[in-house]
Each structure stands twice: as structure tokens, then as C-alpha cells.
Motif scaffolding. Structure first.
Motif, PDB file in Angstrom:
ATOM      1  N   TYR A  54     -19.118  43.268  55.876  1.00  0.00           N
ATOM      2  CA  TYR A  54     -19.567  42.167  55.031  1.00  0.00           C
ATOM      3  C   TYR A  54     -18.665  42.145  53.810  1.00  0.00           C
ATOM      4  CZ  TYR A  54     -22.328  39.528  51.689  1.00  0.00           C
ATOM      5  OH  TYR A  54     -22.722  38.611  50.741  1.00  0.00           O
ATOM      6  N   LEU A  55     -18.262  40.983  53.404  1.00  0.00           N
ATOM      7  CA  LEU A  55     -17.393  40.843  52.246  1.00  0.00           C
ATOM      8  C   LEU A  55     -18.062  39.933  51.230  1.00  0.00           C
ATOM      9  CD1 LEU A  55     -14.594  41.427  51.028  1.00  0.00           C
ATOM     10  CD2 LEU A  55     -13.757  39.400  52.221  1.00  0.00           C
ATOM     11  N   HIS A  56     -18.203  40.417  50.009  1.00  0.00           N
ATOM     12  CA  HIS A  56     -18.808  39.652  48.924  1.00  0.00           C
ATOM     13  C   HIS A  56     -17.816  39.665  47.765  1.00  0.00           C
ATOM     14  CE1 HIS A  56     -22.400  38.042  46.820  1.00  0.00           C
ATOM     15  NE2 HIS A  56     -21.726  38.446  45.761  1.00  0.00           N
ATOM     16  N   ILE A  57     -17.327  38.510  47.377  1.00  0.00           N
ATOM     17  CA  ILE A  57     -16.343  38.417  46.302  1.00  0.00           C
ATOM     18  C   ILE A  57     -16.952  37.611  45.155  1.00  0.00           C
ATOM     19  CG2 ILE A  57     -14.031  37.617  45.663  1.00  0.00           C
ATOM     20  CD1 ILE A  57     -13.337  37.805  48.676  1.00  0.00           C
ATOM     21  N   ALA A  58     -16.774  38.135  43.952  1.00  0.00           N
ATOM     22  CA  ALA A  58     -17.232  37.471  42.724  1.00  0.00           C
ATOM     23  C   ALA A  58     -18.709  37.084  42.844  1.00  0.00           C
ATOM     24  CB  ALA A  58     -16.340  36.289  42.394  1.00  0.00           C
ATOM     25  N   ASP A  59     -19.013  35.786  42.750  1.00  0.00           N
ATOM     26  CA  ASP A  59     -20.406  35.341  42.797  1.00  0.00           C
ATOM     27  C   ASP A  59     -20.896  35.067  44.215  1.00  0.00           C
ATOM     28  OD1 ASP A  59     -19.089  33.009  43.450  1.00  0.00           O
ATOM     29  OD2 ASP A  59     -19.740  31.887  41.684  1.00  0.00           O
ATOM     30  N   GLY A  60     -20.074  35.397  45.217  1.00  0.00           N
ATOM     31  CA  GLY A  60     -20.476  35.209  46.605  1.00  0.00           C
ATOM     32  C   GLY A  60     -20.145  33.843  47.175  1.00  0.00           C
ATOM     33  N   SER A  61     -19.564  32.977  46.365  1.00  0.00           N
ATOM     34  CA  SER A  61     -19.205  31.644  46.836  1.00  0.00           C
ATOM     35  C   SER A  61     -18.212  31.747  47.992  1.00  0.00           C
ATOM     36  CB  SER A  61     -18.569  30.844  45.694  1.00  0.00           C
ATOM     37  OG  SER A  61     -17.913  29.693  46.201  1.00  0.00           O
ATOM     38  N   PRO A  62     -18.361  30.918  49.021  1.00  0.00           N
ATOM     39  CA  PRO A  62     -17.407  30.937  50.133  1.00  0.00           C
ATOM     40  C   PRO A  62     -16.005  30.445  49.737  1.00  0.00           C
ATOM     41  CG  PRO A  62     -18.995  29.160  50.415  1.00  0.00           C
ATOM     42  CD  PRO A  62     -19.440  29.967  49.227  1.00  0.00           C
ATOM     43  N   ARG A  63     -15.858  29.973  48.521  1.00  0.00           N
ATOM     44  CA  ARG A  63     -14.542  29.535  48.049  1.00  0.00           C
ATOM     45  C   ARG A  63     -13.679  30.695  47.572  1.00  0.00           C
ATOM     46  NH1 ARG A  63     -13.770  24.020  47.251  1.00  0.00           N
ATOM     47  NH2 ARG A  63     -12.134  24.542  45.785  1.00  0.00           N
ATOM     48  N   HIS A  64     -14.253  31.896  47.484  1.00  0.00           N
ATOM     49  CA  HIS A  64     -13.506  33.078  47.077  1.00  0.00           C
ATOM     50  C   HIS A  64     -12.946  33.775  48.313  1.00  0.00           C
ATOM     51  CE1 HIS A  64     -14.730  32.915  42.904  1.00  0.00           C
ATOM     52  NE2 HIS A  64     -15.985  32.771  43.284  1.00  0.00           N
ATOM     53  N   ALA A  65     -11.724  34.283  48.195  1.00  0.00           N
ATOM     54  CA  ALA A  65     -11.095  35.032  49.287  1.00  0.00           C
ATOM     55  C   ALA A  65     -10.238  36.127  48.666  1.00  0.00           C
ATOM     56  CB  ALA A  65     -10.250  34.103  50.150  1.00  0.00           C
ATOM     57  N   MET A  66      -9.849  37.089  49.511  1.00  0.00           N
ATOM     58  CA  MET A  66      -9.048  38.184  48.971  1.00  0.00           C
ATOM     59  C   MET A  66      -8.080  38.730  50.012  1.00  0.00           C
ATOM     60  SD  MET A  66     -10.281  41.167  50.612  1.00  0.00           S
ATOM     61  CE  MET A  66     -10.076  42.564  49.586  1.00  0.00           C
ATOM     62  N   ILE A  67      -6.994  39.296  49.480  1.00  0.00           N
ATOM     63  CA  ILE A  67      -6.043  40.087  50.255  1.00  0.00           C
ATOM     64  C   ILE A  67      -5.756  41.322  49.412  1.00  0.00           C
ATOM     65  CG2 ILE A  67      -3.752  40.219  51.298  1.00  0.00           C
ATOM     66  CD1 ILE A  67      -3.761  37.112  51.383  1.00  0.00           C
ATOM     67  N   HIS A  68      -6.018  42.490  49.974  1.00  0.00           N
ATOM     68  CA  HIS A  68      -5.747  43.746  49.266  1.00  0.00           C
ATOM     69  C   HIS A  68      -4.891  44.629  50.163  1.00  0.00           C
ATOM     70  CE1 HIS A  68      -6.135  47.190  46.647  1.00  0.00           C
ATOM     71  NE2 HIS A  68      -6.480  47.912  47.696  1.00  0.00           N
ATOM     72  N   VAL A  69      -3.789  45.116  49.611  1.00  0.00           N
ATOM     73  CA  VAL A  69      -2.863  45.979  50.338  1.00  0.00           C
ATOM     74  C   VAL A  69      -2.903  47.367  49.713  1.00  0.00           C
ATOM     75  CG1 VAL A  69      -0.460  46.319  51.050  1.00  0.00           C
ATOM     76  CG2 VAL A  69      -1.368  43.990  50.787  1.00  0.00           C
ATOM     77  N   GLU A  70      -3.133  48.372  50.540  1.00  0.00           N
ATOM     78  CA  GLU A  70      -3.102  49.764  50.082  1.00  0.00           C
ATOM     79  C   GLU A  70      -1.997  50.484  50.843  1.00  0.00           C
ATOM     80  OE1 GLU A  70      -5.731  53.424  51.229  1.00  0.00           O
ATOM     81  OE2 GLU A  70      -6.776  52.252  49.690  1.00  0.00           O
ATOM     82  N   ILE A  71      -1.066  51.053  50.099  1.00  0.00           N
ATOM     83  CA  ILE A  71       0.041  51.795  50.701  1.00  0.00           C
ATOM     84  C   ILE A  71      -0.088  53.255  50.296  1.00  0.00           C
ATOM     85  CG2 ILE A  71       2.541  52.063  50.853  1.00  0.00           C
ATOM     86  CD1 ILE A  71       2.741  49.068  50.127  1.00  0.00           C
TER      87      ILE A  71
END
Length: 140
Positions: A54-71
């Protein structure tokens, strides 16, 4: 070595060019962090891959998205090298993400160290390898 994990919102599946990103990422890591392309490994994850995520970003709006890279790199690189790599990878994320006006996309990169003294690895060779196949350098 190095190990890269990329987490991204499932809504970005058609926006984020994962194959192109990986193709550009590995030589970038090798060049900046003095590693080998042959030792690079990248795994892409998004909530659509696993039903329980489950992914919840900021206020949970479906307009939020993310890309996170861990090296994850073996220890020993300077802060300047890690900073340069982080900025270069962030630029690659931006290059390989098509415009998506419906989303506010948060992009981030984290460079972390693996303890060189305790990290263990083994590369199983291809059994039917021809004599010209070079061994993989996995010490970066």
C-alpha cells in the motif's frame, strides 16, 4: 555490487521508462562510483507488483506519486562521490519520466553504504560459458 532498488507509484507504470533508466543507470554508477556495469543489479518495485503493498503519499490524494531510488555501495566512497552519484541519478530519473500533468511526482535518491568488512557475495558462473566469457567483477 552495487545494488539498486527503485520504488515507484503504480500509476507511473506508463510514465517512468524503467528499462531505459536501468540501461543508463548502470554505466552512470560504474563511471562515478568506480564500479563495474557487470556487477550492477537493479530491482523495480511498485504497489501493483505485490497485492499486500500500500502506498500513501502526502494527504493520500491519488494525484500524488513517487519515485525513490536507493543505491547500496560498498563503503569507502567519499561524500563528494556519493553526492555526485545522487545528483546524476536524480537527473536520470527526471530524464526517464515522461510529463504527467495529472500527478505531483516526488522524486528522490538515497546513496547508502554496505560495510566492506562484512559484505559477502558470490557470482555463480554460467555452466556452458565459452572460454572468451570474462569473469564478472563484483568488488565495487
Amino acid at each position: 555490487m552495487p545494488h539498486t532498488t527503485v520504488e515507484f507509484s503504480s500509476d507511473l507504470g506508463s510514465v517512468f521508462d524503467t528499462a531505459g533508466f536501468a540501461e543508463d543507470l548502470h554505466p552512470t554508477i560504474a563511471s562515478i562510483a568506480d564500479a563495474s556495469v557487470e556487477g550492477c543489479k537493479t530491482r523495480f518495485l511498485h504497489p501493483g507488483f505485490v497485492d499486500t503493498d500500500y502506498l500513501h503519499i502526502a494527504d493520500g490524494s491519488p494525484r500524488h506519486a513517487m519515485i525513490h531510488v536507493e543505491i547500496a555501495l560498498l563503503s569507502g566512497r567519499t561524500t563528494d562521490v556519493k553526492r555526485e552519484l545522487g545528483q546524476a541519478v536524480l537527473a536520470l530519473v527526471r530524464t526517464h519520466t515522461a510529463p504527467a500533468p495529472a500527478f505531483r511526482i516526488q522524486m528522490s535518491v538515497e546513496i547508502r553504504e554496505l560495510d566492506r568488512e562484512t559484505y559477502a557475495t558470490h557470482v555463480e558462473p554460467v555452466r556452458d560459458a565459452s572460454p572468451q566469457d570474462a569473469p564478472v567483477r563484483d568488488d565495487a
